[in-house]
Write an enzyme that holds these catalytic residues in place. Structure first.
Site, PDB file in Angstrom:
ATOM      1  N   PRO A   1       5.538  -2.817  -4.479  1.00 13.10           N
ATOM      2  CA  PRO A   1       6.342  -1.670  -4.059  1.00 13.10           C
ATOM      3  C   PRO A   1       5.510  -0.624  -3.332  1.00 13.10           C
ATOM      4  O   PRO A   1       4.366  -0.364  -3.695  1.00 13.10           O
ATOM      5  CB  PRO A   1       6.854  -1.102  -5.394  1.00 13.10           C
ATOM      6  N   GLY A   2       6.080  -0.062  -2.293  1.00 17.45           N
ATOM      7  CA  GLY A   2       5.448   1.065  -1.609  1.00 17.45           C
ATOM      8  C   GLY A   2       6.339   2.282  -1.783  1.00 17.45           C
ATOM      9  O   GLY A   2       6.057   3.190  -2.552  1.00 17.45           O
TER      10      GLY A   2
ATOM     11  N   ARG B   1      11.233   8.808  10.851  1.00 20.63           N
ATOM     12  CA  ARG B   1      12.297   8.002  10.239  1.00 20.63           C
ATOM     13  C   ARG B   1      13.708   8.391  10.717  1.00 20.63           C
ATOM     14  O   ARG B   1      14.511   7.487  11.007  1.00 20.63           O
ATOM     15  CB  ARG B   1      12.205   8.038   8.714  1.00 20.63           C
TER      16      ARG B   1
ATOM     17  N   TYR C   1      15.007   5.098  12.504  1.00 22.55           N
ATOM     18  CA  TYR C   1      15.949   4.294  11.701  1.00 22.55           C
ATOM     19  C   TYR C   1      17.293   4.987  11.503  1.00 22.55           C
ATOM     20  O   TYR C   1      18.132   4.475  10.763  1.00 22.55           O
ATOM     21  CB  TYR C   1      15.389   4.062  10.290  1.00 22.55           C
TER      22      TYR C   1
ATOM     23  N   CYS D   1       9.685  16.714  23.155  1.00 24.75           N
ATOM     24  CA  CYS D   1      10.548  16.662  24.336  1.00 24.75           C
ATOM     25  C   CYS D   1      11.343  15.367  24.411  1.00 24.75           C
ATOM     26  O   CYS D   1      11.141  14.545  25.318  1.00 24.75           O
ATOM     27  CB  CYS D   1       9.712  16.877  25.586  1.00 24.75           C
TER      28      CYS D   1
ATOM     29  N   TYR E   1       6.302   6.214   4.354  1.00 18.62           N
ATOM     30  CA  TYR E   1       6.577   6.013   5.776  1.00 18.62           C
ATOM     31  C   TYR E   1       6.775   7.359   6.489  1.00 18.62           C
ATOM     32  O   TYR E   1       7.611   7.489   7.378  1.00 18.62           O
ATOM     33  CB  TYR E   1       7.766   5.048   5.972  1.00 18.62           C
TER      34      TYR E   1
HETATM   35  C1  PLP Z   1       4.541  -7.714   2.581  1.00 15.79           C
HETATM   36  C2  PLP Z   1       5.080  -6.380   2.186  1.00 15.79           C
HETATM   37  N1  PLP Z   1       4.989  -6.008   0.904  1.00 15.79           N
HETATM   38  C3  PLP Z   1       5.442  -4.806   0.484  1.00 15.79           C
HETATM   39  C4  PLP Z   1       6.031  -3.923   1.375  1.00 15.79           C
HETATM   40  C5  PLP Z   1       6.489  -2.597   0.850  1.00 15.79           C
HETATM   41  O1  PLP Z   1       7.821  -2.341   1.052  1.00 15.79           O
HETATM   42  P1  PLP Z   1       8.477  -1.100   0.313  1.00 15.79           P
HETATM   43  O2  PLP Z   1       7.756   0.119   0.729  1.00 15.79           O
HETATM   44  O3  PLP Z   1       9.882  -1.104   0.764  1.00 15.79           O
HETATM   45  O4  PLP Z   1       8.362  -1.355  -1.146  1.00 15.79           O
HETATM   46  C6  PLP Z   1       6.170  -4.278   2.719  1.00 15.79           C
HETATM   47  C7  PLP Z   1       6.814  -3.357   3.673  1.00 15.79           C
HETATM   48  O5  PLP Z   1       6.987  -3.598   4.821  1.00 15.79           O
HETATM   49  C8  PLP Z   1       5.663  -5.547   3.131  1.00 15.79           C
HETATM   50  O6  PLP Z   1       5.740  -5.921   4.413  1.00 15.79           O
END
Ligand code: PLP
Length: 437
Positions: free
Chosen positions: A294-295, A332, A336, A362, A391
């Site tokens: 998770p990020g 973002r 997106y 701009c 992000y």
């Molecule tokens: C291989 C991989 N792992 C983990 C992540 C993390 O995703 P998230 O921030 O949605 O948890 C990404 C995001 O692009 C990814 O490409």
């Protein structure tokens, strides 16, 4: 979903969003982990990113607890927020790191992650990056194509070293998220198609310096439904079965990627307990260690972007609030059409008006919010853009030759600058106006 809903839900759950960030109102002031954000803005100026280390720890603990019934490792996806101070918080919690470039590898090592706690993912790693990964002794390299696998084999042979390998599978699972961040469906660039997995496993098994230790997937980002994970894991486990039947018995890790979604407006975020309840029973009994990457889930809600109102204007029947943070600081919304809740740093009790919150860049596409009901802000007043911990800064640019903002970390009533605002001369350092002379 947090993506593709720019004008947003009629009623964002502001109380829940503030709680997710570890924010509270004290006498109208927005306070994060005991620190008034106006004090941070006074000290470092705006725009500025602020991250709540306590909130990151709470998120990590929640997920770690939920996954406790199975052996697991939480490998933080560095791409979401690569600030060294944020990385150090997660390293100290025992996290691993999921990286996608030599730059992220260098950051992870600089923050103190042991090499063997690092997973190297990514669809286009260069030979130099694979060599750097081998030199650092990474936990495993997730390969995404047969040609990458052949190159990794050559890198392993030239250094005469064993490299643990994962195969990132494209499990062909549909997810409900923005198409730019949906990564587990057939026909997109990510992962090894399921029919090529067994040949790839055989190649690895036959190579004296490669060992197949992991089967992986990453379905996409900002996922709030557990079903795609169940579907994807089912496909991975079927492949593990086929590979074991073929006599290859070295797989130890089931890496289910990241993608756990957070709250940006009124949506229900991924609940770690529900996530664990959906996937743990599938993993139990497989004899595999579960890896998650998770990020956003760990850092997204824990960060805000502070900005100041520069000007107000009315044009074509619309009202604009021009702030000092633009698409170069937080891309973002433009990229997106992502919804980010915006709140005042100090409440003034003014009437609500509908405005576009736009930046100084701009481009007409430079906005943080469109047609958003907000208290009538005045010049010089400050706002916090919520859900900016993931992000955010990592996607910031110098477009319009603007300096990237500082990053501040907060915990237990104290704050510190984790990265200062970029210096003006850094914007063209190394450039030569007359390189041909
Ligand atoms: C291989 C991989 N792992 C983990 C992540 C993390 O995703 P998230 O921030 O949605 O948890 C990404 C995001 O692009 C990814 O490409």
């Amino acid at each position: 979903m947090g993506e593709g809903v720019l004008t947003g839900p009629a009623t964002a759950d502001v109380a829940a969003l503030l709680a997710d960030a570890g924010l509270e109102r004290r006498g109208g002031s927005l306070v994060m982990a005991g620190v008034p954000l106006s004090a941070v803005a006074d000290s470092v100026g705006t725009p500025a990113y602020v991250y709540n280390a306590d909130a990151i720890r709470a998120r990590y603990a929640e997920l770690d607890r939920a996954l406790a019934p199975v052996p697991h490792r939480i490998c933080y996806a560095v791409k979401a927020n690569a600030n060294l101070a944020v990385l150090r918080v997660l390293r100290d919690l025992g996290a691993g790191a999921d990286i996608v470039s030599a730059g992220e590898l260098a950051r992870a090592l600089a923050a103190g992650f042991p090499g063997d706690r690092v997973v190297f993912s990514g669809v286009g790693k260069s030979a130099d990056e694979l060599r750097a990964a081998a030199d650092a002794g990474v936990g495993h390299v997730n390969v995404e194509s047969f040609e990458e696998l052949e190159l990794l084999g050559a890198v392993a042979a030239e250094g005469r070293r064993m490299i643990p390998v994962g195969i990132r599978v494209n499990p062909d699972v549909t997810t409900d998220t923005h198409p730019y961040i949906s990564t587990g469906k057939s026909g997109i660039k990510f992962g090894v198609p399921t029919d090529q997995v067994l040949p790839a496993a055989r190649f690895i098994a036959s190579h004296p310096q490669l060992e197949l230790t992991s089967i992986a997937m990453h379905l996409g980002s900002q996922l709030t439904d557990t079903e795609p994970f169940r579907e994807g894991i089912g496909r991975l486990l079927a492949l593990v079965g086929e590979i074991r039947t073929a006599g290859i018995t070295t797989i130890r890790v089931l890496d289910v990627g990241g993608g756990l979604g957070i709250r940006y407006g009124a949506e229900a975020p991924m609940d770690p307990a529900a996530f664990a309840a959906a996937i743990v029973p599938l993993v139990q009994g497989s004899g595999l260690t579960l890896y998650v990457e998770p990020g956003r889930f760990l850092v997204g809600s824990a960060g805000v972007l502070l900005a100041s109102v520069l000007y107000r204007k009315h044009s074509g029947g619309k009202s604009f609030v021009v702030v000092d943070a633009g698409m170069n600081d937080l891309v973002r919304p433009s990229h997106y059409h992502a919804y980010h809740e915006i709140v005042e740093l100090e409440t003034a009790g003014r009437d609500v008006v509908r405005v576009d919150v736009v930046g100084p860049v701009c481009e007409t596409g430079d906005f943080l919010a469109l047609d958003r009901p907000l208290p009538a802000l005045e010049r010089g007043e400050r706002i916090a853009v919520l859900g900016a911990g993931a992000y955010g800064f990592v996607m910031a640019s110098n477009y319009n030759t603007r300096r990237r903002p500082p990053e501040v970390i907060v915990q237990g009533g104290r704050f510190a600058v984790a990265r200062p605002r970029e210096e003006p001369d850094a914007l063209f350092r190394g450039e030569n106006p007359t390189p041909l002379d």
